[in-house]
Write a protein that holds these residues in place. Sequence first.
Motif, PDB file in Angstrom:
ATOM      1  N   UNK A 239      36.494  35.288  59.547  1.00  0.00           N
ATOM      2  CA  UNK A 239      36.618  34.031  58.881  1.00  0.00           C
ATOM      3  C   UNK A 239      36.631  32.955  59.849  1.00  0.00           C
ATOM      4  N   UNK A 240      35.802  32.041  59.631  1.00  0.00           N
ATOM      5  CA  UNK A 240      35.800  30.863  60.737  1.00  0.00           C
ATOM      6  C   UNK A 240      36.209  29.482  60.442  1.00  0.00           C
ATOM      7  N   UNK A 241      36.212  28.489  61.207  1.00  0.00           N
ATOM      8  CA  UNK A 241      36.442  27.190  61.124  1.00  0.00           C
ATOM      9  C   UNK A 241      35.673  26.274  61.992  1.00  0.00           C
TER      10      UNK A 241
ATOM     11  N   UNK B 114      19.530  31.340  54.910  1.00  0.00           N
ATOM     12  CA  UNK B 114      19.709  31.637  53.348  1.00  0.00           C
ATOM     13  C   UNK B 114      20.559  32.951  53.419  1.00  0.00           C
ATOM     14  N   UNK B 115      21.319  32.788  52.485  1.00  0.00           N
ATOM     15  CA  UNK B 115      22.624  34.120  52.311  1.00  0.00           C
ATOM     16  C   UNK B 115      21.659  35.378  52.051  1.00  0.00           C
ATOM     17  N   UNK B 116      20.707  35.348  51.024  1.00  0.00           N
ATOM     18  CA  UNK B 116      20.096  36.263  50.692  1.00  0.00           C
ATOM     19  C   UNK B 116      19.021  36.970  51.885  1.00  0.00           C
TER      20      UNK B 116
ATOM     21  N   UNK C 170      37.265  35.693  45.361  1.00  0.00           N
ATOM     22  CA  UNK C 170      38.002  34.953  46.066  1.00  0.00           C
ATOM     23  C   UNK C 170      37.302  34.604  47.576  1.00  0.00           C
ATOM     24  N   UNK C 171      36.609  35.417  48.001  1.00  0.00           N
ATOM     25  CA  UNK C 171      35.923  35.038  49.274  1.00  0.00           C
ATOM     26  C   UNK C 171      34.708  33.883  48.750  1.00  0.00           C
ATOM     27  N   UNK C 172      34.216  33.983  47.805  1.00  0.00           N
ATOM     28  CA  UNK C 172      33.434  32.732  47.359  1.00  0.00           C
ATOM     29  C   UNK C 172      34.020  31.529  47.513  1.00  0.00           C
ATOM     30  N   UNK C 173      35.119  31.448  46.812  1.00  0.00           N
ATOM     31  CA  UNK C 173      35.892  30.358  46.671  1.00  0.00           C
ATOM     32  C   UNK C 173      36.396  29.682  47.788  1.00  0.00           C
ATOM     33  N   UNK C 174      36.546  30.249  48.997  1.00  0.00           N
ATOM     34  CA  UNK C 174      37.178  29.975  50.049  1.00  0.00           C
ATOM     35  C   UNK C 174      36.252  28.843  50.808  1.00  0.00           C
ATOM     36  N   UNK C 175      36.818  27.309  51.317  1.00  0.00           N
ATOM     37  CA  UNK C 175      35.928  26.554  51.685  1.00  0.00           C
ATOM     38  C   UNK C 175      35.699  26.766  53.287  1.00  0.00           C
TER      39      UNK C 175
ATOM     40  N   UNK D  25      29.128  29.174  52.439  1.00  0.00           N
ATOM     41  CA  UNK D  25      29.555  28.163  53.678  1.00  0.00           C
ATOM     42  C   UNK D  25      29.032  28.477  55.001  1.00  0.00           C
ATOM     43  N   UNK D  26      28.940  29.913  55.127  1.00  0.00           N
ATOM     44  CA  UNK D  26      28.242  30.522  56.233  1.00  0.00           C
ATOM     45  C   UNK D  26      26.774  29.988  56.430  1.00  0.00           C
TER      46      UNK D  26
END
Length: 476
Positions: free
Chosen positions: A116-118, A46-48, A15-20, A38-39
């Motif tokens: 969670x950001x915009x 890089x996320x890793x 679910x979190x991965x699918x959030x835009x 997205x972050x």
Amino acid sequence: MDSQLASAISIFMEFLDALPQPVAIVDAAGNYVYYNEESAHIDDYQAAHALGHPVLQIYPQLNQHSSTLLQAAFKGKRYHNQYQLYYNPGGNPVHQVHTTLPLQNNDGDIIGAIEISRDLSVINHLHEQFIDLQQKLHGQQPPADDGIVTCEPDMQKLIHQAQRLAKTDVQVLIYGETGTGKELFARLLHTHSERARQPFLVLNCAAMPEPLFESALFGTVKGAFTGAEDRKGLLESAHGGTLFLDELNSMPMAVQGKLLRALQEQTFRRVGSSQECQVDVRIIAATNESPQTMLDKQRIRPDLLYRLNVGYLTIPPLRERKRDIPLLAQAFLEKNGKITGNRVKRISPAVLERLQRHRWPGNVRMLENIILRSLIFCENGDELDFILLEEDEQQLEPLAPSSTTTALPAPPAVDIEASASLEAQVAAYERTLLLHYLKRYPNLSEAARQCGLPRATLQYKMKKYGIRLAQQVIGG
């Protein structure tokens, strides 16, 4: 990592991965345990490389007190729609509105925090460019005419009232439906005043994200918040001139209170500053709701309304300006004539008659859009002899079979040369069918209904096949 936190991330990972939207989670020690793509995109990181590392290692310009994630994880603080400006690892500013909450286990102990950001960076950049452009252009443009096209006595009287108000330098509130031309009257008030050679700046309150409102209007000082720099706001930039606040009923209440103080004291403070700034600016505000409606819906502070409502203008809707419609339509035809290479010179009487019968819920702005759209489809001739209104664009529902419906007689046979291409044969047959329907149903809307076509499509096909009808049908 805490086992309950790891379990929760595992359950909600998809679910979190699918959030835009950017989403990040830290554990109780302030290390990233979740960091979506997205972050990574916004932070240019890089996320890793983020996972398992402390927040402050990735963002050294932050500290335990300025990082909302760490405040939530260490102190249990909660942030809702918090505005923040920070610099990502690549050194680029990021404007965000975020919600940050502590995460607790079954015993109520804090085991981490989620944010969670915009991203508002693009909006903020465009707004800053817009302010800069207004500042650069205000002194370069020669005085123009008011641009108000009218022959209606009531409108001419309103223009005269506006010209008199312009010379008094009082604050003015303009009320009118969307698209009636409120900004034209605001510009008239400015150009006929002693401030005419000073800036005329515009803030559309409905288009401004609430977290950016205060800094856009009052400006900022360096250090007011993470990444803030010295920058003038619109109020300061309009010094000596006029600031037009469009859609005032969309301005946040907290900002209204600060604007009221600036009007009363003629001073204000930039965001993050304790220093008072003197300002000499005239405020003209516009709203698409009446003053009483705004008060009833609590969309404006009464004291701000009474401060602004010294001069008051009500712009009538286009449906109450029937005699102006031909003038406006011709003006918009000439303004947008380049679409047809200035081939179209006039509008047919049938079209003008239909324009005057329309209700125009979008007022003058809608009329201009309709003329522009119709010019795009005007392929031949020097006269605009059909018009595409909003209802013409709506797809019509197929008619349900009815036992009372009289069957349409079969169309006459079409004489087509055997050597004609398939495309030519189909076109000839379609033209014959259209003539057949139009003969039986002389009202254009009804003919379109019986054909199962939007009215605009039927009109386009009539133009394509050179089918011209009587005036009452075109206007139908």
